[in-house]
Design a protein around this motif. Sequence first.
Motif, mmCIF file in Angstrom:
data_model
loop_
_atom_site.group_PDB
_atom_site.id
_atom_site.type_symbol
_atom_site.label_atom_id
_atom_site.label_comp_id
_atom_site.label_asym_id
_atom_site.label_seq_id
_atom_site.Cartn_x
_atom_site.Cartn_y
_atom_site.Cartn_z
ATOM 1 N N ALA A 66 46.328 -0.283 21.188
ATOM 2 C CA ALA A 66 46.703 -1.541 21.842
ATOM 3 C C ALA A 66 45.466 -2.286 22.359
ATOM 4 N N ALA A 67 44.531 -1.545 22.947
ATOM 5 C CA ALA A 67 43.330 -2.185 23.507
ATOM 6 C C ALA A 67 42.511 -2.842 22.404
ATOM 7 N N GLN A 68 42.388 -2.151 21.277
ATOM 8 C CA GLN A 68 41.634 -2.690 20.145
ATOM 9 C C GLN A 68 42.254 -3.995 19.644
ATOM 10 N N THR A 69 43.591 -4.034 19.612
ATOM 11 C CA THR A 69 44.266 -5.242 19.124
ATOM 12 C C THR A 69 44.089 -6.397 20.106
ATOM 13 N N VAL A 70 44.189 -6.113 21.416
ATOM 14 C CA VAL A 70 43.952 -7.167 22.416
ATOM 15 C C VAL A 70 42.542 -7.723 22.240
ATOM 16 N N ALA A 71 41.568 -6.832 22.072
ATOM 17 C CA ALA A 71 40.181 -7.267 21.915
ATOM 18 C C ALA A 71 40.010 -8.122 20.661
ATOM 19 N N SER A 72 40.677 -7.723 19.570
ATOM 20 C CA SER A 72 40.574 -8.491 18.323
ATOM 21 C C SER A 72 41.203 -9.875 18.475
ATOM 22 N N LEU A 73 42.321 -9.950 19.178
ATOM 23 C CA LEU A 73 42.957 -11.245 19.422
ATOM 24 C C LEU A 73 42.014 -12.148 20.216
ATOM 25 N N ARG A 74 41.373 -11.591 21.224
ATOM 26 C CA ARG A 74 40.432 -12.372 22.032
ATOM 27 C C ARG A 74 39.278 -12.879 21.170
ATOM 28 N N LYS A 75 38.772 -11.988 20.329
ATOM 29 C CA LYS A 75 37.651 -12.352 19.472
ATOM 30 C C LYS A 75 38.053 -13.518 18.562
ATOM 31 N N GLN A 76 39.325 -13.531 18.187
ATOM 32 C CA GLN A 76 39.844 -14.583 17.323
ATOM 33 C C GLN A 76 40.131 -15.862 18.119
ATOM 34 N N GLY A 77 39.953 -15.826 19.433
ATOM 35 C CA GLY A 77 40.096 -17.028 20.250
ATOM 36 C C GLY A 77 41.372 -17.115 21.060
ATOM 37 N N TYR A 78 42.191 -16.085 21.023
ATOM 38 C CA TYR A 78 43.457 -16.123 21.768
ATOM 39 C C TYR A 78 43.254 -15.852 23.253
ATOM 40 N N LEU A 79 44.036 -16.547 24.068
ATOM 41 C CA LEU A 79 44.245 -16.154 25.459
ATOM 42 C C LEU A 79 45.374 -15.136 25.448
ATOM 43 N N ILE A 80 45.361 -14.225 26.429
ATOM 44 C CA ILE A 80 46.350 -13.144 26.429
ATOM 45 C C ILE A 80 47.217 -13.240 27.683
ATOM 46 N N CYS A 81 48.518 -13.371 27.467
ATOM 47 C CA CYS A 81 49.451 -13.523 28.590
ATOM 48 C C CYS A 81 50.574 -12.492 28.454
ATOM 49 N N VAL A 82 50.627 -11.550 29.395
ATOM 50 C CA VAL A 82 51.692 -10.549 29.385
ATOM 51 C C VAL A 82 52.926 -11.140 30.069
ATOM 52 N N VAL A 83 54.079 -11.019 29.428
ATOM 53 C CA VAL A 83 55.341 -11.508 30.027
ATOM 54 C C VAL A 83 56.324 -10.341 30.061
ATOM 55 N N THR A 84 56.711 -9.909 31.264
ATOM 56 C CA THR A 84 57.487 -8.683 31.375
ATOM 57 C C THR A 84 58.647 -8.813 32.359
ATOM 58 N N ARG A 102 64.118 -14.519 33.539
ATOM 59 C CA ARG A 102 64.259 -13.271 32.781
ATOM 60 C C ARG A 102 64.368 -13.535 31.275
ATOM 61 N N LYS A 103 63.558 -12.831 30.468
ATOM 62 C CA LYS A 103 63.702 -12.960 29.025
ATOM 63 C C LYS A 103 65.110 -12.528 28.633
ATOM 64 N N PRO A 104 65.807 -13.210 27.741
ATOM 65 C CA PRO A 104 65.299 -14.127 26.712
ATOM 66 C C PRO A 104 65.065 -15.579 27.142
ATOM 67 N N SER A 105 65.072 -15.884 28.430
ATOM 68 C CA SER A 105 64.648 -17.240 28.803
ATOM 69 C C SER A 105 63.172 -17.403 28.408
ATOM 70 N N PRO A 106 62.795 -18.566 27.909
ATOM 71 C CA PRO A 106 61.391 -18.786 27.555
ATOM 72 C C PRO A 106 60.554 -19.259 28.747
ATOM 73 N N ALA A 107 61.137 -19.232 29.963
ATOM 74 C CA ALA A 107 60.473 -19.848 31.124
ATOM 75 C C ALA A 107 59.087 -19.256 31.395
ATOM 76 N N MET A 108 58.937 -17.936 31.264
ATOM 77 C CA MET A 108 57.616 -17.351 31.558
ATOM 78 C C MET A 108 56.592 -17.769 30.516
#
Length: 219
Positions: free
Chosen positions: A51-69, A121-127
């Motif tokens: 999971a950490a490797q994928t987050v890092a790769s997304l960042r490298k690709q220019g993504y911001l990372i937002c956890v919604v839980t 609360r998901k499935p609301s898209p509010a977050m």
Amino acid sequence: MDGPFVQTAPLMSYSARADSPIAFLDRDGVLNLGKAGYVNRPEEVELLSGAAQTVASLRKQGYLICVVTNQSPIARGLWGPERLELLHATVQEHLLEEHPDAHIDAFLTCPHRYEDRCSCRKPSPAMLHLGHHLLRGDASLVPSFSPALCPVDTPQVNWWGAKPIPPHPLDLMVGDRTSDMGAGWAYGARLFRVSKTIGLSQVHQRLLRDEDPGDEFQP
Ligand SMILES: [Mg+2]
Ligand SMILES: [Zn+2]
């Protein structure tokens, strides 16, 4: 009860990121193992492999990372916002132990139960809309950890209509449940569903391909 809760990276710079796509990630079953009866203590946070490797790769690709839980143990009175803050600090710590670039820009949490009929609360898209406003707007006034109100301009969801156009064409949502896919669909994100025992790394290569339209939403 107020909500959702907002927890942002302390050194987050909001400027010059308006053009970045956002990767919205569910937490349990995507970044870390979910547990029967919730992840209740920092010692119970167990990252899913890769999971950490994928987050890092997304960042490298220019993504911001937002956890919604969704974390209903808070509304159930099992524990409070302080524990939530500690749990998310632990998730971030473990991610950085595995990869120095695995930074999360924001953790957004709905603390409510289904029967509370909140708007976040998901499935609301509010977050997801809140994340869009926080990460792309002027959110410098948002404290690092606070109960925030959902933005008033969260569009009404027409579940029977067409999938909405997202603020950025590459915005994506990764989750292990139908409620995650529903929230992502209602926001307009590219959808990537993973198995809760594999998590984020299952779609590592797909996420990095801009031309991957994501999965169909199957309610
Ligand atoms: Mg999950
Ligand atoms: Zn809520």
